[in-house]
Design an enzyme around this catalytic site. Structure first.
Site, mmCIF file in Angstrom:
data_model
loop_
_atom_site.group_PDB
_atom_site.id
_atom_site.type_symbol
_atom_site.label_atom_id
_atom_site.label_comp_id
_atom_site.label_asym_id
_atom_site.label_seq_id
_atom_site.Cartn_x
_atom_site.Cartn_y
_atom_site.Cartn_z
ATOM 1 N N LYS A 10 23.605 -26.333 -38.367
ATOM 2 C CA LYS A 10 24.357 -25.952 -37.163
ATOM 3 C C LYS A 10 25.421 -24.902 -37.502
ATOM 4 C CE LYS A 10 23.277 -30.319 -34.993
ATOM 5 N NZ LYS A 10 23.620 -31.718 -34.727
ATOM 6 N N GLN B 22 28.720 -35.469 -35.383
ATOM 7 C CA GLN B 22 27.344 -35.729 -35.803
ATOM 8 C C GLN B 22 27.032 -37.228 -35.725
ATOM 9 O OE1 GLN B 22 24.950 -33.362 -36.529
ATOM 10 N NE2 GLN B 22 23.579 -35.121 -36.555
ATOM 11 N N ASP C 39 27.315 -31.404 -26.663
ATOM 12 C CA ASP C 39 26.169 -32.308 -26.854
ATOM 13 C C ASP C 39 25.763 -32.967 -25.534
ATOM 14 O OD1 ASP C 39 25.029 -32.372 -29.346
ATOM 15 O OD2 ASP C 39 26.461 -33.801 -30.195
#
Ligand code: NAD
Length: 309
Positions: free
Chosen positions: A70, A114, A137
């Site tokens: 990422k 994460q 997200d």
């Protein structure tokens, strides 16, 4: 009326030569990134650089790889990024404090923690602390609500968003089609079902899960199958009707001593068994996987636009 034998033979011949479309996620992701690079250059010319903060708690090797990819994607596209690697014994309070700091940081437009964090961290409680406008997200309840309400200002989880982009890129229409989404997670299954049933996509959607009765029979009624289960090669030829579109979200490691790492990656679909029955299918790797990071970048650019307008 049954067509005459000559016509049937002709149709059989045509079917035989009708090849399956292999949906190339790498290529689609690459095109999306090219377009994003242009958008980012335009934003930068206005003095706005989209910024993403990626937070990793603990040393889970797979998570480390994802976080690395990422951050690398940010660098390649010219996004500003921050990588926070916190020790496994970081407390919930310390993590929340960092989130608040990132919420207030004007250089940061997207925040990602994460998943999965270590067991002592309450992931849902952490997500609640992320400013929904920076929740790239799409896990914050405010964004879940916006997805259901079809409010385009919200953020949609990257993997299902990537699946929709793949369908769009290959001109696969969803309107009036029966889509079966296997899996009901908040990361893939449920948002995928919401996207497919939206007024934009107009599919008729069934969500299947671990308690669904006769899953193969249900899947055989599907024009589109999205497999997000986490069970290696579960969806076999018995699940798929002739001509169906199959999107395989699964990423599973299975032992393979012939590979240098001792394992290989397979999806939730038995690709070899299924591919000749499908009109289109995503391979694993190289299908849905590459889209996830591309969509994360897209969400970060969108967050920057919305926060700086
Ligand atoms: P999850 O474990 O949260 O959810 C799995 C779902 O599958 C559950 O809803 C469960 O009810 C259902 N399920 C389990 N066994 C079943 C069975 N036998 N029959 C029918 N349904 C069953 O998983 P997730 O986070 O949604 O991920 C699913 C898969 O997608 C995993 O392989 C994961 O690695 C992969 N994934 C890939 C990406 C990507 O970028 N491509 C992103 C996220 C997840």
């Amino acid at each position: 009326m049954v067509p005459p034998i000559s016509v049937r033979l002709k149709l059989k011949k045509i079917n035989k030569f009708m090849s399956t479309t292999i949906i190339d996620g790498k290529e689609v992701a690459c095109k999306i990134r090219e377009k994003l690079a242009e958008e980012i250059a335009e934003l930068k010319a206005l003095g706005k650089t989209p910024g993403l903060a990626v937070v990793l708690v603990g040393e889970d090797p797979a998570s480390q790889v994802y976080v690395g990819s990422k951050v690398r994607a940010c660098e390649e596209l010219g996004l500003y990024s921050q990588k926070w690697e916190l020790p496994a014994d970081t407390t919930q309070e310390q993590l929340v404090e960092l989130i608040h700091q990132l919420n207030a940081d004007e250089r940061i437009h997207g925040i990602l923690v994460q998943s999965p964090p270590p067991a002592h961290i309450d992931e849902e409680a952490v997500i609640l602390n992320i400013d929904p406008r920076k929740d790239v997200d799409g896990f914050h309840p405010a964004n879940v609500a916006k997805l259901v309400l079809e409010d385009e200002e919200g953020f949609v989880p990257c993997t299902p968003l990537g699946c929709m982009e793949l369908l769009k890129a290959y001109g696969i229409s969803t309107a009036g089609k029966h889509a079966v989404v296997i899996g009901r997670s908040m990361i893939v299954g449920k948002p995928m079902a919401n996207l497919l049933v939206s007024k934009k996509a107009n599919a008729t959607v069934t969500i299947a899960h671990s308690r669904t009765a006769d899953l193969p029979g249900l899947c055989r009624t599907a024009d589109i199958i999205v497999a997000a289960v986490g069970r290696p090669e579960m969806v076999n030829a018995d699940y798929v009707k002739e001509g169906a579109v199959v999107l395989d979200v699964g990423i599973n490691r299975i032992a393979d001593s012939s590979r240098p790492r001792g394992y290989r990656i397979v999806g939730d679909v038995d690709y070899e068994a299924v591919k000749d029955k499908c009109s289109a299918i995503t391979p694993v790797p190289g299908g849905v996987g590459p889209m996830t990071i591309a969509m994360l970048m897209a969400n970060t650019v969108k967050a920057c636009r919305q926060l700086t307008r």
